[in-house]
Structure formats: structure tokens, C-alpha cells
Scaffold this motif. Structure first.
Motif, mmCIF file in Angstrom:
data_model
loop_
_atom_site.group_PDB
_atom_site.id
_atom_site.type_symbol
_atom_site.label_atom_id
_atom_site.label_comp_id
_atom_site.label_asym_id
_atom_site.label_seq_id
_atom_site.Cartn_x
_atom_site.Cartn_y
_atom_site.Cartn_z
ATOM 1 N N ALA A 129 0.905 -1.313 0.010
ATOM 2 C CA ALA A 129 -0.100 0.084 0.122
ATOM 3 C C ALA A 129 0.928 1.224 0.069
ATOM 4 N N ASN A 130 1.822 1.326 0.852
ATOM 5 C CA ASN A 130 2.974 2.238 0.724
ATOM 6 C C ASN A 130 3.440 2.623 -0.349
ATOM 7 N N LYS A 131 4.122 1.696 -1.211
ATOM 8 C CA LYS A 131 4.614 1.855 -2.217
ATOM 9 C C LYS A 131 3.838 2.196 -3.442
ATOM 10 N N VAL A 132 2.577 1.675 -3.491
ATOM 11 C CA VAL A 132 1.522 2.033 -4.334
ATOM 12 C C VAL A 132 1.259 3.523 -4.313
ATOM 13 N N SER A 133 1.260 4.099 -3.081
ATOM 14 C CA SER A 133 0.923 5.619 -2.850
ATOM 15 C C SER A 133 1.949 6.405 -3.386
ATOM 16 N N LYS A 134 3.288 5.897 -3.080
ATOM 17 C CA LYS A 134 4.273 6.673 -3.624
ATOM 18 C C LYS A 134 4.411 6.857 -5.352
ATOM 19 N N VAL A 135 3.816 5.782 -5.781
ATOM 20 C CA VAL A 135 3.723 5.855 -7.393
ATOM 21 C C VAL A 135 2.510 6.653 -7.856
ATOM 22 N N ALA A 136 1.447 6.397 -6.990
ATOM 23 C CA ALA A 136 0.166 6.784 -7.740
ATOM 24 C C ALA A 136 -0.417 8.062 -6.748
ATOM 25 N N GLY A 137 0.140 8.405 -5.625
ATOM 26 C CA GLY A 137 -0.154 9.414 -4.852
ATOM 27 C C GLY A 137 -1.023 8.932 -3.614
ATOM 28 N N SER A 138 -0.807 9.359 -2.480
ATOM 29 C CA SER A 138 -1.345 8.781 -1.191
ATOM 30 C C SER A 138 -3.035 8.884 -1.455
ATOM 31 N N ILE A 139 -3.544 7.996 -0.550
ATOM 32 C CA ILE A 139 -4.939 8.041 -0.412
ATOM 33 C C ILE A 139 -5.401 9.464 0.310
ATOM 34 N N ASN A 140 -4.545 9.686 1.360
ATOM 35 C CA ASN A 140 -4.597 10.741 2.303
ATOM 36 C C ASN A 140 -3.234 11.453 2.392
ATOM 37 N N PRO A 141 -3.106 12.405 1.696
ATOM 38 C CA PRO A 141 -1.772 13.156 1.582
ATOM 39 C C PRO A 141 -1.130 13.284 2.954
ATOM 40 N N GLY A 142 0.066 12.673 3.090
ATOM 41 C CA GLY A 142 0.765 12.811 4.448
ATOM 42 C C GLY A 142 0.851 11.713 5.424
ATOM 43 N N GLN A 143 -0.265 10.695 4.751
ATOM 44 C CA GLN A 143 -0.380 9.680 5.812
ATOM 45 C C GLN A 143 -0.038 8.433 4.950
ATOM 46 N N SER A 144 1.047 7.554 5.794
ATOM 47 C CA SER A 144 1.261 6.214 4.992
ATOM 48 C C SER A 144 -0.004 5.324 5.490
ATOM 49 N N ALA A 145 0.055 4.235 4.315
ATOM 50 C CA ALA A 145 -0.964 3.267 4.561
ATOM 51 C C ALA A 145 -0.634 2.139 5.667
ATOM 52 N N SER A 146 -1.469 1.280 5.985
ATOM 53 C CA SER A 146 -1.356 0.442 7.090
ATOM 54 C C SER A 146 -2.252 -0.656 6.889
ATOM 55 N N PRO A 147 -1.896 -1.798 7.329
ATOM 56 C CA PRO A 147 -2.927 -2.889 7.153
ATOM 57 C C PRO A 147 -4.496 -2.697 7.568
ATOM 58 N N ALA A 148 -4.628 -1.754 8.536
ATOM 59 C CA ALA A 148 -5.927 -1.460 8.994
ATOM 60 C C ALA A 148 -6.535 -0.540 8.316
ATOM 61 N N SER A 149 -5.775 0.300 7.464
ATOM 62 C CA SER A 149 -6.468 1.286 6.701
ATOM 63 C C SER A 149 -6.211 1.005 4.993
ATOM 64 N N LEU A 150 -5.951 -0.029 4.772
ATOM 65 C CA LEU A 150 -5.565 -0.196 3.096
ATOM 66 C C LEU A 150 -7.008 -0.268 2.449
ATOM 67 N N GLY A 151 -7.044 0.596 1.505
ATOM 68 C CA GLY A 151 -8.092 0.830 0.697
ATOM 69 C C GLY A 151 -9.557 1.147 1.330
ATOM 70 N N LEU A 152 -9.724 2.280 0.578
ATOM 71 C CA LEU A 152 -11.115 3.045 1.106
ATOM 72 C C LEU A 152 -12.213 2.063 0.573
ATOM 73 N N ALA A 153 -12.092 1.211 -0.436
ATOM 74 C CA ALA A 153 -12.945 0.216 -0.971
ATOM 75 C C ALA A 153 -13.104 -0.985 -0.271
ATOM 76 N N ALA A 154 -12.113 -1.104 0.655
ATOM 77 C CA ALA A 154 -11.995 -2.495 1.303
ATOM 78 C C ALA A 154 -12.964 -2.420 2.558
ATOM 79 N N GLY A 155 -14.010 -3.649 2.387
ATOM 80 C CA GLY A 155 -14.792 -3.760 3.400
ATOM 81 C C GLY A 155 -14.218 -4.447 4.683
ATOM 82 N N PRO A 156 -14.836 -4.844 5.695
ATOM 83 C CA PRO A 156 -14.557 -5.412 6.927
ATOM 84 C C PRO A 156 -13.869 -6.829 6.702
#
Length: 490
Positions: A99-126
Motif C-alpha cells: 500500500a505504501n509503495k502504491v501511494s508513492k507511485v500513484a499518490g497517497s489516499i490521504n496526503p501525508g499519511q502512510s498506508a497500514s494494514p488497518a487502513s488499506l483501501g477505502l473500498a476494502a470492507g471489513p
């Protein structure tokens, strides 16, 4: 884009996107790998959160052309592209890093925040978040000192060791040496034959217990696996590197592995007249095959006879050779089972028909058809003195006449390589016009020759029934005036 993952079958598809400079993430996976399946769920959801990036998926063992280009030796494996260049890679199942490497290539989901397993993907359900968290937890726990992965049972270990020790050189592969079922296995088989070593093989597709057990036993997650005197040498990439450096030959020599002497090799048992080369065929059969292959400058091994083919593929090759005005001899493999089976081994080509020119295997129906379409077949026949040399002017005339509406362009209709070519393709498609095409970037002789032949200095060039219509501006003008379709149907 926009939340979809595309399965890729050729390196050209990736190369075209790289040239566009868009963000690209490629997932190399395998159907047998559980880690790949977990990461593919993450990958799919990330594609929804980063719609401006291209998410591509490659089945590593099925498309070796791509896997080898990016040195993939294990799965899951990810390659990241940015601004037309390789930006980063990631090996293994690490959702957070992905997730972190994707955000570096394509732009962060939330600028200034790195991705973590608990916040992976806004479209990811429980469910996906839970899966990712659990997988990350398992991934971390595997590194703990007292964590023990379940290994093969004692009886399976004994069986695996017996298989490994059954031959001085032993290859665990997909398929068998005569009919490999993946490109990596085929490459290793080819190398062993080049090294002229006798080797045993085991088709891991035939036994799931061996397939899964050997991965744990050897601590090597992919196939093929090559062993020498019980010692694992490695997979396809390592074998290729050792072969190219000469190290593989040294390993075989140091371990006293028998090298096949093509001139003197004999083998006790049922092989009459000895064994020829590394094919395992008798010298008598090998000699017979070679005599047939060289009985005429062009020889077709087929099902049936030219005037009565017994399969559609054989019929197609016969038609192509007749269209090219080529004299050829044929052999009906249905009349001789020894030749039928032996030639598959000799040529390392598992199907029929097989076409040979001056003793060299050209290929089967698909390859011959493709060579005819591209002009490569005629060129090959001319270079070998079977057909008279064709002048460039003759070739250009033939290309122009190959379709009623013929477009000489940069690239092909599915992937134009310049804006002008793209516009003409869209104009023709918009009018519902069927047309043939030729990529002038693939042939400098045609590219430069056609400019002189047509007295038209640029591309694309559109022809109708052998007559030049013009380039991009003229085609667009005809379309805008409502005259394009009528001009191309007179």
C-alpha cells in the motif's frame, strides 16, 4: 483503470503503458501460491482507491517472457513504474509495504499519511481488512524464533528424498521433457539438453502431495527445481545464470555427472544401436528422422496427405505452401507411430503439423500462418534459395494488394504509435470500414521504399484497391465531408 485489474499476456502491453509515463503496478502471481491469492485481494482493492494508476496482473509461470524481463524468481512479486521508468519492486506478502509503495507511485489516499494494514483501501470492507490484518499477523509471526511451520510428514519426507536421489540430475517440473507445461520448465529442459547431461524428471502436476510437500522440504516456493546428487541447485533463473557463466558445467563435472558423448554413447537395456544426443532416441530412429527431414528442401510432417489432409491445421499449412508456390514433400505421421512419437522428442515440438525448411524446424500451423502474414515466410524461402528473390517493388505491390483497404501506419490498429495513425484508424473504424494494416516501424526497407514508391513522404498512407488515397489530412477531410466510406467502396 478506475478500479480494475487487467490480466496481461504480453510484454508489449506493459511496454506501451510505460511509454505513456502513467503510474503502473504489476503483480506477478501463481495460482498455487496462497500468499499470491491473499495479496491479490489487497491489490484489487487498491486499484479502486488509486484510479489514476494501471494495475496489471501477470501469471508468472505462464508468461515467462515478462517474468524473465523483470527477474521474477518468487511470487508474489510487484514491480512499480513511474514516469516511464521502474520505480521500485516488492517481493513477498507484505500488505502494508504494498500500500505504501502504491501511494508513492500513484499518490497517497490521504496526503501525508502512510498506508497500514488497518487502513488499506477505502473500498476494502471489513472482510478484506480482517484478511489483510490476519495475513500480516501470520507474516510477522513466521519470523518469531519459536514459530514452526508444519513440514512434510515422515513418510512424505522419505518419498521426496527417494525421488531426489533417483537420478544424479533430477528435475521437478511442470509436464515432462517432451511436453513441458510452463515456459520456465521448458527453458531448464533445453539447458540440460544443451549441457548434454542425462537427467530424470518428475511431473509435479501429477501429484499434489509431492508438489506442495517439496516446496516445504526444499524451502523453495516455485517450480521447476533442479537437483544434482541430492543437492538443490535452484530454479529457472539460477539455472540460466549458471549455464551462461559456465558454472553449471563445472558443477556437473565436479559431481561426476555423466556427459552424453554424441559419437560414442551407448546404453544397456532396450535402446538398440545406442542413444543419440540427449533426446534418448535410438541412433537408428534418429538417423531415419534426419533422413526424412532432409529428403527435400521443404518437408511437411502432417496428418494425411496434401490432397487429403486429416486435420484442419495440416490443411492450412498445405494451403499456405500452395499459395506461396512452394514445392514440398510430405510425410503422413498417421501411418508410422514410431516417427510420430519420435519426431516430437527430436524436435521438442509436441504437435503436428511440423514444417521444415532446409532441415530447420519452422513451426506449426500458427507460426507458419503468422510468418505468411508478415512476409517472413516468403523471405525465409527466398534467403534459402527455394523461391526466387523478390524485388522491393514486387513486395510493396503485394503488400498494398493484400487487402482492398490497406493502411501503412506506425504501430497497429489496437496500439497506434503516433497521433496521425491513431486518427486514421479511428476514422476508418468510425465509418465501419474493414481494413488491413502494416506496421512500418517493423521494417525499414518497407518504410523507406514505400515513400519512394508512392511519392508520398510521410505516414500513415491509406490505399484502396492498390491506389493511394493519401495521408491523415486527406482521410480526415474525406470523413468530414461524408465521402470516406463511399470512396472506399466504389
Amino acid at each position: 483503470m478506475g478500479g480494475s485489474v487487467k490480466d496481461v499476456k504480453s510484454k508489449a502491453e506493459i511496454d506501451n503503458l510505460i511509454r505513456d509515463g502513467v503510474p503502473i503496478i504489476v503483480h506477478f502471481w501463481a495460482s498455487w501460491c496462497e500468499a499470491s491469492k491473499h495479496m491479490d485481494q489487497v491489490f484489487s482493492h487498491l486499484s479502486t482507491d488509486f484510479p489514476n494508476a494501471h494495475f496489471l496482473r501477470v501469471e508468472a509461470e505462464e508468461v515467462p517472457e515478462i517474468s524473465e524481463a523483470y527477474s521474477v524468481s518468487a511470487v508474489p512479486f510487484f514491480v512499480f513504474f513511474k514516469n516511464g521508468k521502474t520505480f521500485d519492486t516488492l517481493e513477498g506478502a507484505d500488505p502494508s509495504s504494498l500500500a505504501n509503495k502504491v501511494s508513492k507511485v500513484a499518490g497517497s489516499i490521504n496526503p501525508g499519511q502512510s498506508a497500514s494494514p488497518a487502513s488499506l483501501g477505502l473500498a476494502a470492507g471489513p472482510s478484506i481488512i480482517e484478511t489483510v490484518q490476519q495475513f500480516a499477523k501470520e507474516n510477522d509471526s513466521s519470523k518469531e524464533k519459536n514459530h514452526v511451520q508444519p513440514g512434510p510428514t515422515a513418510p512424505l519426507k522419505k518419498r521426496l528424498q527417494q525421488l531426489i536421489d533417483s537420478h544424479p540430475v533430477m528435475l521437478f517440473m511442470k509436464g515432462n521433457p517432451e511436453e513441458p507445461n510452463c515456459g520456465f520448465s521448458q527453458k531448464v529442459v533445453g539447458i540440460l539438453k544443451e549441457e548434454k547431461v542425462k537427467f530424470g524428471s518428475f511431473d509435479i502436476l501429477s501429484d499434489p502431495e509431492v508438489r506442495e510437500g517439496l516446496k516445504k522440504f526444499s524451502n523453495w516456493p516455485t517450480y521447476p527445481q533442479l537437483y544434482c546428487k541430492g543437492e538443490l541447485l535452484g530454479g529457472c533463473d539460477i539455472v540460466i545464470a549458471m549455464h551462461e557463466s559456465g558454472e553449471l558445467k563445472d558443477v556437473f563435472k565436479d559431481h561426476g555427472v555423466d556427459i552424453i558423448d554424441e559419437a560414442k554413447v551407448t546404453e544397456s537395456g532396450n535402446a538398440k544401436g545406442g542413444i543419440s544426443k540427449s533426446t534418448g532416441l535410438s541412433e537408428t530412429l534418429t538417423s531415419r528422422l534426419e533422413n526424412l527431414i532432409n529428403s527435400s528442401p521443404v518437408v511437411l510432417f502432417m496428418k494425411g496427405k496434401p490432397d487429403e489432409p486429416k486435420c484442419g491445421f495440416s490443411r492450412k499449412v498445405v494451403e499456405i505452401l500452395q499459395q506461396e508456390n512452394v514445392h514440398f514433400e510430405s510425410f503422413d505421421i498417421l501411418t508410422d507411430e514410431e516417427i510420430r512419437q519420435g519426431l516430437k522428442v527430436y524436435s521438442n515440438w509436441s504437435s503436428y503439423p511440423q514444417l521444415y525448411i532446409k532441415g530447420e524446424l519452422i513451426g506449426g500451423s500458427d507460426i507458419v500462418l503468422e510468418m505468411q502474414k508478415s512476409g517472413e515466410l516468403q523471405k525465409n524461402l527466398q534467403e534459402k534459395g527455394i523461391l526466387p528473390q523478390e524485388t522491393l517493388q514486387d513486395r510493396l505491390k503485394k503488400l498494398i494488394a493484400s487487402s482492398p483497404v490497406m493502411l501503412f501506419m506506425k504501430g497497429n490498429p489496437d496500439a497506434p504509435r503516433c497521433g496521425f495513425s491513431s486518427k486514421v484508424v479511428n476514422a476508418l473504424k468510425g465509418e465501419g470500414v474493414s481494413f488491413g494494416s502494416f506496421d512500418i516501424l517493423t521494417d525499414d526497407e518497407v518504410r523507406h521504399g514505400l515513400k519512394v514508391f508512392s511519392n508520398w513522404p510521410t505516414f500513415p498512407q491509406l490505399y484502396y484497391k492498390g491506389e493511394l488515397i493519401g495521408g491523415c489530412d486527406i482521410v480526415l477531410e474525406l470523413r468530414n465531408n461524408g465521402e470516406l466510406k463511399s470512396t472506399l467502396s466504389e
